[in-house]
Design a protein around this motif. Structure first.
Motif, PDB file in Angstrom:
ATOM      1  N   GLY A  71       0.807  -1.224   0.000  1.00  0.00           N
ATOM      2  CA  GLY A  71       0.000   0.000   0.000  1.00  0.00           C
ATOM      3  C   GLY A  71       0.837   1.270   0.000  1.00  0.00           C
ATOM      4  N   LYS A  72       2.107   1.144   0.404  1.00  0.00           N
ATOM      5  CA  LYS A  72       2.972   2.326   0.461  1.00  0.00           C
ATOM      6  C   LYS A  72       3.881   2.426  -0.762  1.00  0.00           C
ATOM      7  CE  LYS A  72       2.865   3.447   5.256  1.00  0.00           C
ATOM      8  NZ  LYS A  72       2.322   2.333   6.056  1.00  0.00           N
ATOM      9  N   CYS A  73       3.721   1.535  -1.726  1.00  0.00           N
ATOM     10  CA  CYS A  73       4.557   1.544  -2.928  1.00  0.00           C
ATOM     11  C   CYS A  73       3.949   2.444  -4.006  1.00  0.00           C
ATOM     12  CB  CYS A  73       4.704   0.133  -3.500  1.00  0.00           C
ATOM     13  SG  CYS A  73       5.688  -0.964  -2.477  1.00  0.00           S
ATOM     14  N   SER A  74       4.821   3.010  -4.833  1.00  0.00           N
ATOM     15  CA  SER A  74       4.348   3.829  -5.957  1.00  0.00           C
ATOM     16  C   SER A  74       3.753   2.919  -7.037  1.00  0.00           C
ATOM     17  CB  SER A  74       5.507   4.619  -6.544  1.00  0.00           C
ATOM     18  OG  SER A  74       6.368   3.743  -7.251  1.00  0.00           O
ATOM     19  N   GLY A  75       3.073   3.534  -7.990  1.00  0.00           N
ATOM     20  CA  GLY A  75       2.479   2.756  -9.079  1.00  0.00           C
ATOM     21  C   GLY A  75       3.520   1.948  -9.840  1.00  0.00           C
ATOM     22  N   GLY A  76       4.676   2.565 -10.087  1.00  0.00           N
ATOM     23  CA  GLY A  76       5.742   1.876 -10.812  1.00  0.00           C
ATOM     24  C   GLY A  76       6.293   0.699 -10.024  1.00  0.00           C
ATOM     25  N   GLU A  77       6.430   0.897  -8.699  1.00  0.00           N
ATOM     26  CA  GLU A  77       6.942  -0.187  -7.851  1.00  0.00           C
ATOM     27  C   GLU A  77       5.944  -1.342  -7.798  1.00  0.00           C
ATOM     28  OE1 GLU A  77       9.622   2.588  -4.829  1.00  0.00           O
ATOM     29  OE2 GLU A  77       7.533   2.171  -4.376  1.00  0.00           O
ATOM     30  N   GLN A  78       4.660  -0.991  -7.743  1.00  0.00           N
ATOM     31  CA  GLN A  78       3.642  -2.039  -7.734  1.00  0.00           C
ATOM     32  C   GLN A  78       3.667  -2.827  -9.042  1.00  0.00           C
ATOM     33  OE1 GLN A  78      -0.218  -0.543  -6.643  1.00  0.00           O
ATOM     34  NE2 GLN A  78       0.438  -0.032  -4.571  1.00  0.00           N
ATOM     35  N   GLN A  79       3.909  -2.116 -10.140  1.00  0.00           N
ATOM     36  CA  GLN A  79       3.947  -2.802 -11.428  1.00  0.00           C
ATOM     37  C   GLN A  79       5.155  -3.732 -11.510  1.00  0.00           C
ATOM     38  OE1 GLN A  79       1.561  -3.251 -12.944  1.00  0.00           O
ATOM     39  NE2 GLN A  79       1.667  -3.158 -15.144  1.00  0.00           N
ATOM     40  N   ARG A  80       6.263  -3.307 -10.922  1.00  0.00           N
ATOM     41  CA  ARG A  80       7.443  -4.172 -10.881  1.00  0.00           C
ATOM     42  C   ARG A  80       7.182  -5.394 -10.006  1.00  0.00           C
ATOM     43  NH1 ARG A  80      12.599  -2.371 -11.912  1.00  0.00           N
ATOM     44  NH2 ARG A  80      12.615  -0.626 -13.365  1.00  0.00           N
ATOM     45  N   LEU A  81       6.396  -5.210  -8.965  1.00  0.00           N
ATOM     46  CA  LEU A  81       6.031  -6.351  -8.122  1.00  0.00           C
ATOM     47  C   LEU A  81       5.161  -7.334  -8.924  1.00  0.00           C
ATOM     48  CD1 LEU A  81       5.810  -7.961  -5.516  1.00  0.00           C
ATOM     49  CD2 LEU A  81       4.027  -6.383  -4.745  1.00  0.00           C
ATOM     50  N   ARG A  82       4.219  -6.807  -9.697  1.00  0.00           N
ATOM     51  CA  ARG A  82       3.385  -7.686 -10.527  1.00  0.00           C
ATOM     52  C   ARG A  82       4.259  -8.468 -11.513  1.00  0.00           C
ATOM     53  NH1 ARG A  82       0.228  -2.910 -10.923  1.00  0.00           N
ATOM     54  NH2 ARG A  82      -1.466  -3.001  -9.424  1.00  0.00           N
ATOM     55  N   PHE A  83       5.253  -7.776 -12.040  1.00  0.00           N
ATOM     56  CA  PHE A  83       6.182  -8.414 -12.973  1.00  0.00           C
ATOM     57  C   PHE A  83       6.945  -9.530 -12.243  1.00  0.00           C
ATOM     58  CE2 PHE A  83      10.530  -7.947 -15.101  1.00  0.00           C
ATOM     59  CZ  PHE A  83      10.208  -8.818 -16.116  1.00  0.00           C
ATOM     60  N   ALA A  84       7.439  -9.223 -11.040  1.00  0.00           N
ATOM     61  CA  ALA A  84       8.163 -10.232 -10.250  1.00  0.00           C
ATOM     62  C   ALA A  84       7.267 -11.438  -9.976  1.00  0.00           C
ATOM     63  CB  ALA A  84       8.640  -9.612  -8.935  1.00  0.00           C
ATOM     64  N   MET A  85       6.013 -11.176  -9.603  1.00  0.00           N
ATOM     65  CA  MET A  85       5.083 -12.270  -9.310  1.00  0.00           C
ATOM     66  C   MET A  85       4.903 -13.169 -10.525  1.00  0.00           C
ATOM     67  SD  MET A  85       2.352  -9.953  -7.284  1.00  0.00           S
ATOM     68  CE  MET A  85       0.993 -11.090  -7.061  1.00  0.00           C
ATOM     69  N   ALA A  86       4.885 -12.533 -11.698  1.00  0.00           N
ATOM     70  CA  ALA A  86       4.699 -13.296 -12.929  1.00  0.00           C
ATOM     71  C   ALA A  86       5.922 -14.150 -13.253  1.00  0.00           C
ATOM     72  CB  ALA A  86       4.387 -12.351 -14.082  1.00  0.00           C
TER      73      ALA A  86
END
Lengths: 321, 266
Positions: free
Chosen positions: A144-159
């Protein structure tokens, strides 16, 4: 639909090798009276990097949802590595980076990755994947404290955690700034060099151009062009020739080499052509044309022409010589 | 297509996880997540303890006889039940937040089966429920007020804990029905009403006839009687058993129905 790429994909299927990464046949999807996908046939082989390019509402996301098993086709068949999407996902063969959502605010970045990794039989080490996605230093931060770009990188990592053979990205850079987009794609590109098959949807022309080996243009739920990035680019190298010519001979103009369309508006003719010199030479030497004007058609125009809502231009795309 | 053979995936090496993807890492992370929610912990663990300290130690009635123990023990069981059902309802209702956040959709891109997901939710709810029961019982031991044989501490504690599963189903059902972030605010209010009608806060025989009649049909009425029966030594009434069975069918059936709709979404 114009087939630019002459590679016979059917030949692949006849060889005794693994089934294609994605195989869509007669795919249709209706939402009530709205026909989102109107018959898509598509084969994506292993190792290809494919862009699904089209304006908003072209049916890109609907198609991707069906490839991922998130929605059921109204008609037609989806096969992923010869299996149903559900079977392929269960085996960790396919993963996806969605546009938005899909994250829990009250887990940390590292916990989210651990959670996802624990669900797969075959997986890569969490630390290694976070490193690759460039978010290892924010591993303890709440999502919840991550920026939009960081969240997108997390989605990428999850994938990446399941080490999938096919990675599907649905408009992955929406809302990112230019720098964010560039570094995100650099990470994807680096990853794809290992032989991963990538399918991404985008409405950014330059993204398709820069990152895809093969570009599929979709419009109103159908594929309107399919070819390599350079072949698609070649479509946009044409120019528009405009001139005043009363009583123009439309057939003669169409017969000229490289002419795509001829439009007659009263005394004005508008010719779209790959070889504008040829058209200009003909008009000035063989006819009474005057006020001649040659303008170049941008990449954006070609995209718009191919994906415009009226069907008139769709058939004008020919195979490059 | 020359790269095809080198990039052909090895499909045979890919397997589907056992138990639909259920594993202890996920359970641990889910529990940690639930405990991270201060509001939930406050209401489900601290509040019942405070209620017990206020109502369960009153010297006017605390030491009075309540069958096989005293009234203080009776009130301790009531408060543990209140805390446990708040805990399990919260655990179940987490699906509302997860659906709103798109997490449920994200999980559909993993091998986690919907059934395994529900089991994880139920177990997570039970862990918090256990924390509620233990907190109230430990405080009970410390105060030295509640009195009943040792085996009854265990029997009533376990009954409350296992009985609270009924409300994990309630939380799930409501979580699917009301997909919003503040679903627990609505449900906490509903639980307070159920607790009054179930006789958890005030004995029902002190209420009017009409209230008593209505109360018999509310979801905590039967469960409350069942978990106190070992202490009071009273025979279990048919209406209490029917009450629990009917509400279990309603909540579990409702959760199953919404859950099927959710996973079959086209």
């Amino acid at each position: 639909m114009a087939r630019l790429d002459e590679t016979p994909h059917g030949e692949v299927a006849s060889r005794p090798v693994a089934p294609p990464a994605v195989d869509l046949q007669g795919l249709r999807k209706d939402f009530g009276s709205v026909q989102a996908v109107r018959g898509i046939d598509l084969t994506i082989s292993s190792g290809e990097i494919v862009a699904f390019l089209g304006p908003n509402g072209a049916g890109k996301t609907s198609t991707i949802d069906m490839i991922l098993g998130l929605s059921q086709p109204t008609d037609g068949q989806v096969r992923v590595y010869g299996m149903t999407p559900h079977q392929a996902i269960g085996r960790g063969l396919v993963s996806a980076v969605m546009q938005t959502g899909g994250l829990l605010k009250d887990l940390t970045v590292g916990e989210t990755a651990q959670y996802t990794a624990s669900l797969f039989v075959q997986r890569r080490p969490v630390a290694e994947v976070l490193e690759r996605a460039g978010i290892s230093e924010i591993s303890d931060r709440l999502v919840g404290k991550c920026s939009g770009g960081e969240q997108q990188r997390l989605r990428f990592a999850m994938a990446l955690l399941s080490d999938p053979d096919l990675l599907v990205l649905d408009e992955p850079t929406t809302g990112m700034d230019v720098e964010g987009r560039r570094s995100f794609w650099a990470a994807i590109r680096e990853d794809a060099e290992q032989g991963r098959t990538v399918l991404f949807a985008t409405h950014y022309l330059e993204e398709a151009d820069a990152y895809a080996d093969r570009v599929i243009l979709v419009r109103q739920g159908r594929i309107v062009a399919d070819g390599t990035a350079s072949q698609i680019k070649a479509l946009s190298t044409g120019r528009t020739v405009r001139a005043t010519l009363p009583g123009a001979d439309r057939a003669a103009l169409l017969a000229l080499a490289g002419v795509e369309t001829v439009e007659v508006r009263g005394d004005t003719i508008i010719v779209q052509a790959k070889d504008s010199d040829e058209v200009a030479r003909y008009l000035l030497t063989q006819t009474a044309a005057r006020d001649l004007e040659v303008t170049s058609r941008g990449l954006e125009d070609a995209f718009l022409a191919l994906t415009a809502d009226d069907g008139a231009t769709a058939t004008t795309v020919g195979s490059p010589t | 297509m020359s790269t095809l053979s080198s990039s052909t995936p090895d499909l045979s090496g890919r397997r589907v996880p056992r138990f639909g993807g259920f594993n202890l890492t996920v359970l641990r992370l889910e529990v940690r997540r639930l405990l991270r929610n201060k509001r939930t912990v406050l209401f489900a663990v601290l509040l019942p303890v405070v209620f017990f300290l206020i109502f369960g130690l009153n010297p006017q009635y605390a030491d009075q006889n309540a069958g096989n123990g005293n009234v203080s023990a009776f009130i301790m069981i009531s408060m543990a039940l209140y805390g446990a059902v708040l805990a399990t309802t919260s655990g179940g209702a987490m699906v509302a937040i997860e659906r709103a956040a798109g997490w449920s959709r994200q999980l559909r891109l993993t091998p986690l089966s919907p059934a395994a997901y529900i089991v994880i939710k139920m177990l997570t709810a039970l862990v918090l429920g256990l924390a509620s029961v233990l907190a109230v019982y430990v405080v009970g031991i410390i105060t030295h007020k509640p009195s009943m044989p040792v085996y009854l501490w265990i029997v009533t504690g376990l009954s409350v804990w296992i009985g609270s599963l009924l409300f994990a189903a309630f939380g799930l059902f409501m979580g699917y029905l009301l997909p919003s972030e503040n679903v627990m605010q609505i449900l906490s209010f509903a639980l307070v009403l159920f607790a009054f009608a179930g006789g958890l806060f005030i004995p029902l025989d002190q209420m009017g006839d009409l209230f008593q009649t209505i109360a018999r049909f509310t979801p905590l009425y039967g469960l409350n009687e069942l978990v106190h029966a070992p202490l009071t030594g009273d025979a279990i009434s048919v209406s209490a058993v029917v009450n629990v069975v009917v509400w279990l069918v309603v909540f579990a059936g409702g959760a199953m129905w919404r859950f099927r709709r959710d996973t079959a979404r086209v």
